[in-house]
Write a protein that holds these residues in place. Structure first.
Motif, mmCIF file in Angstrom:
data_model
loop_
_atom_site.group_PDB
_atom_site.id
_atom_site.type_symbol
_atom_site.label_atom_id
_atom_site.label_comp_id
_atom_site.label_asym_id
_atom_site.label_seq_id
_atom_site.Cartn_x
_atom_site.Cartn_y
_atom_site.Cartn_z
ATOM 1 N N MET A 1 65.419 84.200 15.666
ATOM 2 C CA MET A 1 64.218 84.808 16.230
ATOM 3 C C MET A 1 64.543 85.471 17.560
ATOM 4 S SD MET A 1 61.003 85.219 15.517
ATOM 5 C CE MET A 1 59.477 85.686 16.301
ATOM 6 N N THR A 2 65.350 84.760 18.391
ATOM 7 C CA THR A 2 65.749 85.316 19.688
ATOM 8 C C THR A 2 66.616 86.544 19.498
ATOM 9 O OG1 THR A 2 65.716 83.086 20.614
ATOM 10 C CG2 THR A 2 66.887 84.778 21.880
ATOM 11 N N PHE A 3 67.496 86.521 18.481
ATOM 12 C CA PHE A 3 68.370 87.653 18.201
ATOM 13 C C PHE A 3 67.551 88.891 17.825
ATOM 14 C CE2 PHE A 3 70.666 90.171 15.068
ATOM 15 C CZ PHE A 3 71.762 90.581 15.824
ATOM 16 N N LEU A 4 66.539 88.659 16.960
ATOM 17 C CA LEU A 4 65.692 89.785 16.552
ATOM 18 C C LEU A 4 64.936 90.353 17.738
ATOM 19 C CD1 LEU A 4 64.271 88.401 13.153
ATOM 20 C CD2 LEU A 4 66.022 90.164 13.482
ATOM 21 N N THR A 5 64.482 89.447 18.634
ATOM 22 C CA THR A 5 63.739 89.921 19.809
ATOM 23 C C THR A 5 64.637 90.772 20.695
ATOM 24 O OG1 THR A 5 62.371 87.936 19.743
ATOM 25 C CG2 THR A 5 62.404 89.197 21.803
ATOM 26 N N LYS A 6 65.886 90.304 20.937
ATOM 27 C CA LYS A 6 66.808 91.076 21.766
ATOM 28 C C LYS A 6 67.163 92.408 21.116
ATOM 29 C CE LYS A 6 68.964 87.170 24.162
ATOM 30 N NZ LYS A 6 70.228 86.434 24.437
ATOM 31 N N SER A 7 67.307 92.401 19.814
ATOM 32 C CA SER A 7 67.620 93.642 19.100
ATOM 33 C C SER A 7 66.490 94.660 19.244
ATOM 34 C CB SER A 7 67.885 93.346 17.627
ATOM 35 O OG SER A 7 68.101 94.512 16.904
ATOM 36 N N ARG A 8 65.273 94.150 19.117
ATOM 37 C CA ARG A 8 64.126 95.053 19.281
ATOM 38 C C ARG A 8 64.039 95.565 20.712
ATOM 39 N NH1 ARG A 8 59.455 91.693 15.936
ATOM 40 N NH2 ARG A 8 60.341 92.050 13.835
ATOM 41 N N GLN A 9 64.349 94.708 21.683
ATOM 42 C CA GLN A 9 64.325 95.136 23.078
ATOM 43 C C GLN A 9 65.357 96.232 23.333
ATOM 44 O OE1 GLN A 9 64.889 91.549 25.356
ATOM 45 N NE2 GLN A 9 62.711 90.940 25.249
ATOM 46 N N ARG A 10 66.553 96.033 22.766
ATOM 47 C CA ARG A 10 67.583 97.061 22.939
ATOM 48 C C ARG A 10 67.156 98.388 22.326
ATOM 49 N NH1 ARG A 10 71.286 92.739 21.900
ATOM 50 N NH2 ARG A 10 71.364 93.350 19.701
ATOM 51 N N LYS A 11 66.567 98.294 21.130
ATOM 52 C CA LYS A 11 66.099 99.525 20.484
ATOM 53 C C LYS A 11 64.986 100.194 21.293
ATOM 54 C CE LYS A 11 67.305 98.257 15.732
ATOM 55 N NZ LYS A 11 66.782 97.982 14.362
ATOM 56 N N ALA A 12 64.060 99.364 21.851
ATOM 57 C CA ALA A 12 62.972 99.910 22.652
ATOM 58 C C ALA A 12 63.512 100.585 23.908
ATOM 59 C CB ALA A 12 61.978 98.815 23.010
ATOM 60 N N PHE A 17 64.964 105.371 26.908
ATOM 61 C CA PHE A 17 65.988 106.151 27.586
ATOM 62 C C PHE A 17 66.118 107.550 26.958
ATOM 63 C CE2 PHE A 17 70.442 107.535 27.728
ATOM 64 C CZ PHE A 17 70.615 107.641 29.101
ATOM 65 N N LEU A 18 66.104 107.586 25.620
ATOM 66 C CA LEU A 18 66.206 108.881 24.932
ATOM 67 C C LEU A 18 65.016 109.781 25.248
ATOM 68 C CD1 LEU A 18 67.531 107.777 21.410
ATOM 69 C CD2 LEU A 18 68.806 108.910 23.240
ATOM 70 N N CYS A 19 63.803 109.184 25.281
ATOM 71 C CA CYS A 19 62.605 109.989 25.581
ATOM 72 C C CYS A 19 62.630 110.512 27.006
ATOM 73 C CB CYS A 19 61.354 109.143 25.353
ATOM 74 S SG CYS A 19 61.060 108.740 23.619
ATOM 75 N N LEU A 20 63.033 109.663 27.959
ATOM 76 C CA LEU A 20 63.128 110.119 29.346
ATOM 77 C C LEU A 20 64.184 111.214 29.492
ATOM 78 C CD1 LEU A 20 62.867 106.726 31.310
ATOM 79 C CD2 LEU A 20 61.161 108.552 31.171
ATOM 80 N N GLY A 21 65.316 111.016 28.849
ATOM 81 C CA GLY A 21 66.368 112.051 28.900
ATOM 82 C C GLY A 21 65.907 113.367 28.300
#
Length: 613
Positions: A1-12, A17-21
């Motif tokens: 569950m923690t892994f999925l949360t971190k993965s989603r955070q990285r994707k977010a 970052f992509l949108c700001l760039g």
């Protein structure tokens, strides 16, 4: 569950970052494109403004000195001193009319010291200026003070726009009257409109009251750039500058700054010109919809005009969405390239296979191109051969005549020989047979020459004797020369004069140029064909006829494929093929008109061997 949360955070975070760039990239791209595009439009507009101002200055300068020159003519002073003398006035009217026609001025007229027109170039027209009162015109007031007058206005009598130049007519330091030259600006406005349309900009010219009197758009004409206050309306009506024209206000945003002071001192003029040449974007309401322009202006102090160039901004704005889309796409491609840079190794073998396939396709395509080039070369050979046969076809009547003469003689001599044999006159029969042999040899030479000319070239270069080649070409066209009663003049080198090339194709070029010259002299009385050869570092062969020559408009097109004139038949390939043949021999072919009439075609070839006799 923690892994999925971190993965989603990285994707977010990555998505953020992509949108700001992307936002930063688009903002920078928009600023850069708008700045550079505006700067480019401003630079182009400055150049166009300089050209338009120069055009108008030259147009005004043409007429500026005419009043001063005319003021020195004693006819004007005599008429002003004796203004009741009808003969002098009539003579002056005719004189002014002649000067008007010679200078292409709109009108020229003489005003007495009270402002009444005494004589005019339009004296014979119903709306003539004679007896008109122009004492209110500034150009009259300035000239009456002893100064040269310049003024733009709409004529109160003719209701036509014009620019007026005036100069005092004096005698014994006393100003007797004023001579005025009116320049028609309608035609010049149309020329300026043509320049504007060709360059894709709009223009307007305003007076010191900021009223537009010349413009590329009709709705701008007679419109004020600044608000029409009560005082300004009263001033315009009092000056009668625009006669009965109605002056409106031009809807322009931001508000145009009134800059009448720019026609003051030289320092003020310089400051105003510096300010006005700074580009500024305005929105002007047109009949259909508002439109944005980049405006840049320049003052013409002598004329008291302000010239405005208005470049449409819409082309730049229309390109921005596409450019921004391209910038965003490039940004995303750059990001994707970074993200998937490691994935490319997986496809290395596929890329290697693709490379091999590409090489195979390149080889196949190269083979196809070589085949196409071979077919093209074959087609060119066939085209050259067809051109030869076309020339022979055009000379068929003369060739038939040239062959029929010896054939008829052969028949006559054969009949005579038969009669001599019956009468046992062996000597006479032998003489006839000898002549018949000579005639058959002549026929064999003629047919052999034509056979040699019509055979296909082997494409092999060798040393070619110029004099021999010209002589062989003359054998082909000689029947046509004799048929058309053309005087032939040749000046051939007595020594060796050789080029390196295909002699048969050079002979084809010579025959083509000679037949063209013969055809050109079809309707001329004096028919002369001159062929000269000059041997130096280069060999120059000139073929000159006494025809009407080549029209100036056709000199640059005459060697183009399929170019021909309505007077001659054919596909227009002869000269084009001739030019290519000479070009393949590292030479060139030119055409010009002789000073005494007729056309001169020159073949210039590098010399291979020259020996003077």
């Amino acid at each position: 569950m923690t892994f999925l949360t971190k993965s989603r955070q990285r994707k977010a975070l990555l998505s953020l970052f992509l949108c700001l760039g992307l936002a930063v990239s688009l903002s920078i791209s928009y600023w850069y494109l708008l700045t550079q595009g505006t700067a480019h439009i401003a630079a182009t507009s400055t150049k166009q403004l300089n050209e338009l101002v120069l055009f108008w200055r030259h147009a005004l300068d043409r007429y500026e000195t005419i009043p001063k020159v005319l003021s020195n003519n004693p006819l004007l002073a005599d008429a002003l001193k004796d203004n009741k003398n009808k003969a002098k006035i009539d003579k002056l009217n005719h004189y002014l009319q002649e000067i008007q026609q010679a200078t292409h001025a709109s009108d020229i007229y003489l005003i007495d010291a009270q402002g009444i027109t005494l004589a005019a170039s339009n004296w014979q027209l119903s709306d003539k200026f004679i007896n008109q009162d122009y004492s209110f015109r500034p150009y009259f007031i300035d000239a009456l003070k002893g100064e040269q007058g310049r003024y733009y206005a709409v004529g109160t009598a003719s209701d036509k726009r014009g620019y007026y130049f005036s100069y005092p007519v004096s005698s014994a330091n006393e100003v007797l009257g004023v001579i005025v030259v009116k320049m028609d600006i309608d035609a010049l406005e149309n020329q300026s409109l043509g320049i504007a349309n060709a360059s894709g900009f709009e223009f307007m010219i305003s007076d010191p009251d900021d009223v537009v009197f010349l413009a590329s758009i009709n709705s701008w004409r007679y419109a004020a750039l600044t608000p029409l206050t009560q005082n300004k309306r009263h001033k315009l009506n009092a000056s009668k500058r625009y006669a009965t024209r109605s002056i409106t206000e031009l809807s322009i945003k931001p508000a145009y700054v009134e800059d009448f002071y720019s026609f003051g001192s030289s320092e003020q003029v310089s400051n105003a010109m510096a300010m006005q040449t700074q580009p500024q974007v305005f929105t002007i309401n047109l009949v259909t919809s508002p439109k944005r322009y980049l405006k840049i202006s320049e003052t013409m102090p002598a004329a008291k005009w302000r010239v405005h160039i208005l470049a449409p901004m819409s082309p730049l704005y229309n390109t921005l969405p596409t450019a921004l889309l391209l910038a965003g796409t490039l940004y995303l491609l750059f990001v994707l390239a970074i993200i998937y840079s490691f994935e490319r190794r997986r496809y290395y073998s596929q890329m290697s296979n693709a490379k091999e396939q590409l090489e195979q396709r390149v080889k196949l395509r190269t083979a196809e191109l070589e085949h196409s080039n071979h077919k093209l070369k074959h087609t060119q050979e066939e085209l050259i051969q067809a051109a030869k046969l076309t020339v022979i076809g055009s000379l068929s009547a003369s060739i038939n005549h040239e062959l029929n003469q010896p054939l008829a003689a052969l028949r006559s001599y054969a009949q005579n020989t038969q009669a001599f044999m019956q009468r046992n006159m062996i000597d006479k029969a032998n003489e006839n047979i000898h002549i018949m042999i000579q005639l058959t040899d002549r026929l064999a030479d003629i047919i052999g020459q034509f056979k040699s000319f019509t055979r296909k070239s082997q494409g092999q270069d060798n040393a070619v004797e110029i004099a021999t080649t010209i002589t062989q070409a003359l054998v082909i066209v000689k029947p046509e020369i004799e048929k058309c009663h053309i005087t032939l003049r040749t000046h051939l080198p007595s020594g060796r004069c050789q080029i390196w090339g295909d002699g048969l194709r050079l002979q084809q070029v010579l025959v083509n140029l000679m037949t063209n010259a013969i055809a050109a002299m079809e309707h001329t009385q004096v028919k002369t064909l001159a062929i000269k050869v000059r041997c130096d570092n280069k060999i120059i062969i000139t073929i000159q006829d006494s025809g009407p020559g080549v029209m100036e408009s056709q000199l640059d097109k005459i060697f183009e494929p399929y170019f021909t004139t309505s007077e001659r038949q054919g596909l227009g390939l002869g000269l084009s093929i001739s030019e290519r043949i000479i070009g393949s021999m590292q030479g060139s072919i030119t055409v010009e008109n002789a000073s005494q009439g007729g056309a001169i075609f020159s073949i210039i070839l590098p010399a291979h061997l020259i020996e003077k006799a």
